[in-house]
Write a protein that holds these residues in place. Structure first.
Motif, PDB file in Angstrom:
ATOM      1  N   HIS A   1      41.845  47.789  43.232  1.00 31.51           N
ATOM      2  CA  HIS A   1      41.173  47.389  41.998  1.00 31.51           C
ATOM      3  C   HIS A   1      39.736  47.896  41.961  1.00 31.51           C
ATOM      4  O   HIS A   1      39.185  48.284  42.989  1.00 31.51           O
ATOM      5  N   LEU A   2      39.158  47.870  40.762  1.00 29.93           N
ATOM      6  CA  LEU A   2      37.737  48.112  40.554  1.00 29.93           C
ATOM      7  C   LEU A   2      37.123  46.786  40.151  1.00 29.93           C
ATOM      8  O   LEU A   2      37.594  46.147  39.203  1.00 29.93           O
ATOM      9  N   GLY A   3      36.101  46.359  40.868  1.00 28.63           N
ATOM     10  CA  GLY A   3      35.416  45.109  40.562  1.00 28.63           C
ATOM     11  C   GLY A   3      34.261  45.357  39.622  1.00 28.63           C
ATOM     12  O   GLY A   3      33.392  46.185  39.904  1.00 28.63           O
ATOM     13  N   ILE A   4      34.247  44.649  38.502  1.00 25.70           N
ATOM     14  CA  ILE A   4      33.210  44.811  37.486  1.00 25.70           C
ATOM     15  C   ILE A   4      32.473  43.500  37.308  1.00 25.70           C
ATOM     16  O   ILE A   4      33.068  42.485  36.926  1.00 25.70           O
ATOM     17  N   ALA A   5      31.181  43.518  37.610  1.00 25.67           N
ATOM     18  CA  ALA A   5      30.340  42.330  37.479  1.00 25.67           C
ATOM     19  C   ALA A   5      29.998  42.106  36.009  1.00 25.67           C
ATOM     20  O   ALA A   5      29.532  43.025  35.327  1.00 25.67           O
ATOM     21  N   VAL A   6      30.264  40.889  35.536  1.00 25.15           N
ATOM     22  CA  VAL A   6      29.952  40.514  34.153  1.00 25.15           C
ATOM     23  C   VAL A   6      29.241  39.165  34.135  1.00 25.15           C
ATOM     24  O   VAL A   6      29.442  38.342  35.015  1.00 25.15           O
ATOM     25  N   SER A   7      28.439  38.961  33.110  1.00 26.20           N
ATOM     26  CA  SER A   7      27.740  37.683  32.991  1.00 26.20           C
ATOM     27  C   SER A   7      28.684  36.581  32.531  1.00 26.20           C
ATOM     28  O   SER A   7      28.491  35.419  32.860  1.00 26.20           O
ATOM     29  N   SER A   8      29.721  36.952  31.775  1.00 19.67           N
ATOM     30  CA  SER A   8      30.684  35.974  31.280  1.00 19.67           C
ATOM     31  C   SER A   8      32.032  36.647  31.056  1.00 19.67           C
ATOM     32  O   SER A   8      32.134  37.581  30.246  1.00 19.67           O
ATOM     33  N   ILE A   9      33.045  36.186  31.765  1.00 16.41           N
ATOM     34  CA  ILE A   9      34.391  36.718  31.559  1.00 16.41           C
ATOM     35  C   ILE A   9      34.836  36.472  30.125  1.00 16.41           C
ATOM     36  O   ILE A   9      35.367  37.371  29.472  1.00 16.41           O
ATOM     37  N   ASP A  10      34.599  35.256  29.611  1.00 15.02           N
ATOM     38  CA  ASP A  10      35.021  34.931  28.250  1.00 15.02           C
ATOM     39  C   ASP A  10      34.412  35.872  27.219  1.00 15.02           C
ATOM     40  O   ASP A  10      35.071  36.284  26.266  1.00 15.02           O
TER      41      ASP A  10
ATOM     42  N   VAL B   1      46.421  47.671  35.537  1.00 12.59           N
ATOM     43  CA  VAL B   1      46.423  49.014  34.970  1.00 12.59           C
ATOM     44  C   VAL B   1      47.337  49.838  35.876  1.00 12.59           C
ATOM     45  O   VAL B   1      46.926  50.260  36.953  1.00 12.59           O
ATOM     46  N   GLY B   2      48.583  50.007  35.485  1.00 12.50           N
ATOM     47  CA  GLY B   2      49.537  50.700  36.352  1.00 12.50           C
ATOM     48  C   GLY B   2      49.683  49.942  37.660  1.00 12.50           C
ATOM     49  O   GLY B   2      49.914  48.736  37.666  1.00 12.50           O
ATOM     50  N   GLU B   3      49.492  50.648  38.781  1.00  6.95           N
ATOM     51  CA  GLU B   3      49.610  50.013  40.090  1.00  6.95           C
ATOM     52  C   GLU B   3      48.292  49.436  40.582  1.00  6.95           C
ATOM     53  O   GLU B   3      48.231  48.886  41.672  1.00  6.95           O
ATOM     54  N   SER B   4      47.222  49.573  39.799  1.00  9.47           N
ATOM     55  CA  SER B   4      45.913  49.053  40.174  1.00  9.47           C
ATOM     56  C   SER B   4      45.487  47.989  39.172  1.00  9.47           C
ATOM     57  O   SER B   4      46.239  47.652  38.258  1.00  9.47           O
ATOM     58  N   GLU B   5      44.279  47.475  39.349  1.00  9.95           N
ATOM     59  CA  GLU B   5      43.783  46.439  38.448  1.00  9.95           C
ATOM     60  C   GLU B   5      42.288  46.604  38.207  1.00  9.95           C
ATOM     61  O   GLU B   5      41.587  47.205  39.017  1.00  9.95           O
ATOM     62  N   ILE B   6      41.848  46.047  37.107  1.00 10.09           N
ATOM     63  CA  ILE B   6      40.434  45.816  36.843  1.00 10.09           C
ATOM     64  C   ILE B   6      40.195  44.358  37.192  1.00 10.09           C
ATOM     65  O   ILE B   6      40.970  43.484  36.786  1.00 10.09           O
ATOM     66  N   GLU B   7      39.144  44.094  37.962  1.00  9.26           N
ATOM     67  CA  GLU B   7      38.784  42.723  38.317  1.00  9.26           C
ATOM     68  C   GLU B   7      37.424  42.416  37.706  1.00  9.26           C
ATOM     69  O   GLU B   7      36.422  43.030  38.072  1.00  9.26           O
ATOM     70  N   LEU B   8      37.398  41.500  36.741  1.00  7.61           N
ATOM     71  CA  LEU B   8      36.123  41.036  36.193  1.00  7.61           C
ATOM     72  C   LEU B   8      35.608  39.935  37.097  1.00  7.61           C
ATOM     73  O   LEU B   8      36.361  39.043  37.497  1.00  7.61           O
ATOM     74  N   LEU B   9      34.321  39.996  37.426  1.00  4.18           N
ATOM     75  CA  LEU B   9      33.697  39.052  38.355  1.00  4.18           C
ATOM     76  C   LEU B   9      32.555  38.327  37.673  1.00  4.18           C
ATOM     77  O   LEU B   9      31.607  38.965  37.209  1.00  4.18           O
ATOM     78  N   GLU B  10      32.640  37.018  37.607  1.00  4.29           N
ATOM     79  CA  GLU B  10      31.583  36.190  37.029  1.00  4.29           C
ATOM     80  C   GLU B  10      31.081  35.234  38.101  1.00  4.29           C
ATOM     81  O   GLU B  10      31.876  34.496  38.696  1.00  4.29           O
TER      82      GLU B  10
ATOM     83  N   PHE C   1      36.749  43.447  25.271  1.00  3.27           N
ATOM     84  CA  PHE C   1      36.791  44.904  25.324  1.00  3.27           C
ATOM     85  C   PHE C   1      38.052  45.360  26.052  1.00  3.27           C
ATOM     86  O   PHE C   1      38.776  46.244  25.601  1.00  3.27           O
ATOM     87  N   TRP C   2      38.307  44.744  27.183  1.00  2.00           N
ATOM     88  CA  TRP C   2      39.437  45.148  28.036  1.00  2.00           C
ATOM     89  C   TRP C   2      40.784  44.784  27.405  1.00  2.00           C
ATOM     90  O   TRP C   2      41.739  45.552  27.508  1.00  2.00           O
TER      91      TRP C   2
END
Length: 133
Positions: free
Chosen positions: A8-17, A49-58, A22-23
């Motif tokens: 996965h790719l970890g994406i830092a966000v201020s708020s998942i909600d 996303v296919g065999e991988s994932e996007i990980e949103l991090l709050e 966008f995603w």
């Protein structure tokens, strides 16, 4: 060490909600739910996303690593995670090669994964996570 894939790719966000739309709406990805990992002071949301994932991090705390990351660098890609066949062997091999590790032994991550981070000083500034599922 056997790397199986980019997990996965970890994406830092201020708020998942606030940021998930966008995603989900623009890109059409499906949010598979959220999970809070108290030990890491973070809530995660995975979007396959296919065999991988996007990980949103709050961050769940102003003192958490994701909050500190956002404070320093702003929202965006925080880490790349590689799925490995055996995380203990991978860490031992990297340590033997002189690679700086944040985690000497695996810890519990989201979804029950065993995870460990390599130090960005050893990876040209990229936070690299190893995970075993």
């Amino acid at each position: 060490m056997k790397i199986l894939k980019i997990d996965h790719l970890g994406i830092a966000v201020s708020s998942i909600d606030e940021k998930k739309n966008f995603w989900t709406d623009a890109l059409g990805l499906t949010l598979e739910g959220t999970e809070t990992v108290e030990e890491q002071k973070v809530t995660t949301a995975f979007l396959p996303v296919g065999e991988s994932e996007i990980e949103l991090l709050e961050s769940t705390s102003k003192e958490g690593p994701v909050a500190k990351y956002i404070e320093k660098k702003g929202e965006g890609i925080q880490h790349v995670a590689f799925r490995v066949e055996n995380i203990e062997e991978a860490l031992a091999e990297l340590k033997e090669k002189g690679i700086a590790l944040i985690d000497q032994t695996p810890r519990k991550g989201a979804g029950g994964a065993k995870i460990a981070f390599l130090h960005p000083k050893a990876t040209s500034g990229v936070l690299v996570e190893l995970c075993e599922r």
